[in-house]
Design a protein around this motif. Structure first.
Motif, mmCIF file in Angstrom:
data_model
loop_
_atom_site.group_PDB
_atom_site.id
_atom_site.type_symbol
_atom_site.label_atom_id
_atom_site.label_comp_id
_atom_site.label_asym_id
_atom_site.label_seq_id
_atom_site.Cartn_x
_atom_site.Cartn_y
_atom_site.Cartn_z
ATOM 1 N N LEU A 20 12.612 -67.565 -56.277
ATOM 2 C CA LEU A 20 12.011 -66.547 -55.418
ATOM 3 C C LEU A 20 11.346 -67.284 -54.276
ATOM 4 O O LEU A 20 10.504 -68.155 -54.505
ATOM 5 C CB LEU A 20 10.982 -65.734 -56.200
ATOM 6 N N VAL A 21 11.734 -66.960 -53.034
ATOM 7 C CA VAL A 21 11.161 -67.606 -51.853
ATOM 8 C C VAL A 21 10.421 -66.529 -51.076
ATOM 9 O O VAL A 21 11.021 -65.539 -50.653
ATOM 10 C CB VAL A 21 12.254 -68.269 -50.993
ATOM 11 N N VAL A 22 9.108 -66.747 -50.894
ATOM 12 C CA VAL A 22 8.239 -65.694 -50.373
ATOM 13 C C VAL A 22 7.476 -66.168 -49.140
ATOM 14 O O VAL A 22 6.870 -67.237 -49.153
ATOM 15 C CB VAL A 22 7.210 -65.261 -51.446
ATOM 16 N N ASP A 23 7.493 -65.337 -48.104
ATOM 17 C CA ASP A 23 6.574 -65.469 -46.970
ATOM 18 C C ASP A 23 5.617 -64.298 -47.090
ATOM 19 O O ASP A 23 6.051 -63.157 -47.225
ATOM 20 C CB ASP A 23 7.310 -65.372 -45.624
ATOM 21 N N SER A 24 4.310 -64.574 -47.066
ATOM 22 C CA SER A 24 3.353 -63.492 -47.282
ATOM 23 C C SER A 24 2.120 -63.668 -46.410
ATOM 24 O O SER A 24 1.678 -64.785 -46.170
ATOM 25 C CB SER A 24 2.934 -63.463 -48.762
ATOM 26 N N ASP A 25 1.566 -62.535 -45.982
ATOM 27 C CA ASP A 25 0.301 -62.572 -45.250
ATOM 28 C C ASP A 25 -0.856 -62.102 -46.134
ATOM 29 O O ASP A 25 -1.973 -61.930 -45.669
ATOM 30 C CB ASP A 25 0.381 -61.747 -43.963
ATOM 31 N N SER A 26 -0.570 -61.884 -47.436
ATOM 32 C CA SER A 26 -1.621 -61.437 -48.352
ATOM 33 C C SER A 26 -1.339 -61.950 -49.767
ATOM 34 O O SER A 26 -0.236 -62.393 -50.056
ATOM 35 C CB SER A 26 -1.698 -59.911 -48.357
ATOM 36 N N GLU A 27 -2.355 -61.833 -50.625
ATOM 37 C CA GLU A 27 -2.196 -62.241 -52.015
ATOM 38 C C GLU A 27 -1.590 -61.107 -52.830
ATOM 39 O O GLU A 27 -1.809 -59.937 -52.537
ATOM 40 C CB GLU A 27 -3.544 -62.634 -52.614
ATOM 41 N N ASP A 28 -0.834 -61.488 -53.850
ATOM 42 C CA ASP A 28 -0.272 -60.522 -54.783
ATOM 43 C C ASP A 28 0.165 -61.297 -56.021
ATOM 44 O O ASP A 28 -0.033 -62.509 -56.089
ATOM 45 C CB ASP A 28 0.922 -59.775 -54.162
ATOM 46 N N GLU A 29 0.739 -60.612 -56.975
ATOM 47 C CA GLU A 29 1.299 -61.247 -58.172
ATOM 48 C C GLU A 29 2.727 -60.775 -58.343
ATOM 49 O O GLU A 29 3.005 -59.582 -58.227
ATOM 50 C CB GLU A 29 0.526 -60.851 -59.428
ATOM 51 N N LEU A 30 3.612 -61.720 -58.622
ATOM 52 C CA LEU A 30 4.986 -61.391 -58.965
ATOM 53 C C LEU A 30 5.094 -61.329 -60.480
ATOM 54 O O LEU A 30 4.639 -62.243 -61.177
ATOM 55 C CB LEU A 30 5.937 -62.471 -58.456
ATOM 56 N N HIS A 31 5.671 -60.247 -60.980
ATOM 57 C CA HIS A 31 5.916 -60.122 -62.415
ATOM 58 C C HIS A 31 7.426 -60.097 -62.616
ATOM 59 O O HIS A 31 8.119 -59.285 -62.005
ATOM 60 C CB HIS A 31 5.316 -58.832 -62.962
ATOM 61 N N VAL A 32 7.913 -60.998 -63.468
ATOM 62 C CA VAL A 32 9.330 -61.054 -63.802
ATOM 63 C C VAL A 32 9.465 -60.487 -65.209
ATOM 64 O O VAL A 32 8.969 -61.067 -66.174
ATOM 65 C CB VAL A 32 9.866 -62.503 -63.738
ATOM 66 N N HIS A 33 10.130 -59.334 -65.301
ATOM 67 C CA HIS A 33 10.289 -58.647 -66.576
ATOM 68 C C HIS A 33 11.581 -59.124 -67.226
ATOM 69 O O HIS A 33 12.641 -58.525 -67.052
ATOM 70 C CB HIS A 33 10.281 -57.127 -66.373
ATOM 71 N N ALA A 34 11.477 -60.246 -67.932
ATOM 72 C CA ALA A 34 12.621 -60.898 -68.558
ATOM 73 C C ALA A 34 12.168 -61.484 -69.885
ATOM 74 O O ALA A 34 11.004 -61.385 -70.260
ATOM 75 C CB ALA A 34 13.141 -62.010 -67.646
ATOM 76 N N THR A 35 13.085 -62.114 -70.573
ATOM 77 C CA THR A 35 12.750 -62.867 -71.768
ATOM 78 C C THR A 35 13.092 -64.317 -71.499
ATOM 79 O O THR A 35 14.258 -64.625 -71.356
ATOM 80 C CB THR A 35 13.527 -62.346 -72.991
ATOM 81 N N PRO B 44 20.459 -62.010 -71.787
ATOM 82 C CA PRO B 44 21.179 -61.220 -70.782
ATOM 83 C C PRO B 44 20.566 -59.829 -70.603
ATOM 84 O O PRO B 44 19.979 -59.276 -71.529
ATOM 85 C CB PRO B 44 22.600 -61.111 -71.355
ATOM 86 N N GLY B 45 20.763 -59.272 -69.405
ATOM 87 C CA GLY B 45 20.294 -57.919 -69.123
ATOM 88 C C GLY B 45 19.812 -57.791 -67.688
ATOM 89 O O GLY B 45 19.984 -58.690 -66.874
ATOM 90 N N ARG B 46 19.200 -56.653 -67.388
ATOM 91 C CA ARG B 46 18.644 -56.386 -66.054
ATOM 92 C C ARG B 46 17.215 -56.918 -66.006
ATOM 93 O O ARG B 46 16.393 -56.568 -66.853
ATOM 94 C CB ARG B 46 18.647 -54.896 -65.752
ATOM 95 N N VAL B 47 16.942 -57.715 -65.009
ATOM 96 C CA VAL B 47 15.612 -58.313 -64.850
ATOM 97 C C VAL B 47 15.020 -57.793 -63.543
ATOM 98 O O VAL B 47 15.601 -57.988 -62.478
ATOM 99 C CB VAL B 47 15.710 -59.861 -64.826
ATOM 100 N N GLU B 48 13.875 -57.135 -63.648
ATOM 101 C CA GLU B 48 13.200 -56.649 -62.445
ATOM 102 C C GLU B 48 12.096 -57.606 -62.058
ATOM 103 O O GLU B 48 11.341 -58.095 -62.908
ATOM 104 C CB GLU B 48 12.638 -55.252 -62.682
ATOM 105 N N VAL B 49 12.011 -57.872 -60.758
ATOM 106 C CA VAL B 49 10.955 -58.715 -60.192
ATOM 107 C C VAL B 49 10.094 -57.787 -59.347
ATOM 108 O O VAL B 49 10.563 -57.222 -58.362
ATOM 109 C CB VAL B 49 11.535 -59.859 -59.337
ATOM 110 N N GLU B 50 8.827 -57.619 -59.759
ATOM 111 C CA GLU B 50 7.947 -56.657 -59.105
ATOM 112 C C GLU B 50 6.723 -57.330 -58.509
ATOM 113 O O GLU B 50 6.195 -58.286 -59.080
ATOM 114 C CB GLU B 50 7.472 -55.615 -60.110
ATOM 115 N N LEU B 51 6.273 -56.778 -57.391
ATOM 116 C CA LEU B 51 4.983 -57.155 -56.826
ATOM 117 C C LEU B 51 3.948 -56.211 -57.416
ATOM 118 O O LEU B 51 4.037 -54.990 -57.250
ATOM 119 C CB LEU B 51 4.994 -57.043 -55.305
ATOM 120 N N HIS B 52 2.983 -56.778 -58.108
ATOM 121 C CA HIS B 52 2.016 -55.976 -58.859
ATOM 122 C C HIS B 52 1.145 -55.103 -57.955
ATOM 123 O O HIS B 52 1.048 -53.891 -58.153
ATOM 124 C CB HIS B 52 1.154 -56.908 -59.708
#
Length: 127
Positions: free
Chosen positions: A69-84, A106-114
């Motif tokens: 995951l390559v991120v450019d950001s102007d603020s703080e946040d948390e990335l949550h990866v819903h995987a095993t 295997p499966g669908r993995v969602e990457v979310e900004l909290h």
């Protein structure tokens, strides 16, 4: 034969030091070859002025394949990866932040900004 193994280990340590390998280098993973770097699935996104772009990018990966995951950001946040296994990464203001993970199931993995409440990517992981 013991001396040969010891000499090989010392030579390897000298080469690693000369190449600048360090446990504190967060951009490289220990034991990751240049081939693994080239084989990584990359998801790039930007957080700017409260907006995330792109939203819900789609990628495909294989079990054990590195995902960056390559991120450019102007603020703080948390990335949550819903995987095993699950992962959480702290995003800080700045450009080119890189977070690497692998998925073992295997499966669908969602990457979310909290804090932004956005799904930035869905990765379909196949065996």
């Amino acid at each position: 034969m013991t001396r040969t193994w010891r000499d090989a280990a010392v030579a390897l340590a000298v080469v690693a030091a000369a190449l600048g390998c360090s446990a504190e280098d967060s951009t490289k993973q220990p034991g990751v070859s240049a081939t693994a770097e080239a084989d990584a699935v990359v998801v790039e996104f930007r957080i700017a002025n409260g907006t995330v772009s792109p939203v819900n990018a789609r990628r495909d990966a294989k079990v054990g394949q590195p995902i960056d995951l390559v991120v450019d950001s102007d603020s703080e946040d948390e990335l949550h990866v819903h995987a095993t296994p699950e992962y959480t990464f702290v995003v800080r203001p700045g450009a080119g932040q890189r977070f690497r993970f692998t998925v073992e199931v295997p499966g669908r993995v969602e990457v979310e900004l909290h804090h932004a409440h956005k799904t930035v990517a869905t990765v379909v992981v196949r065996p």
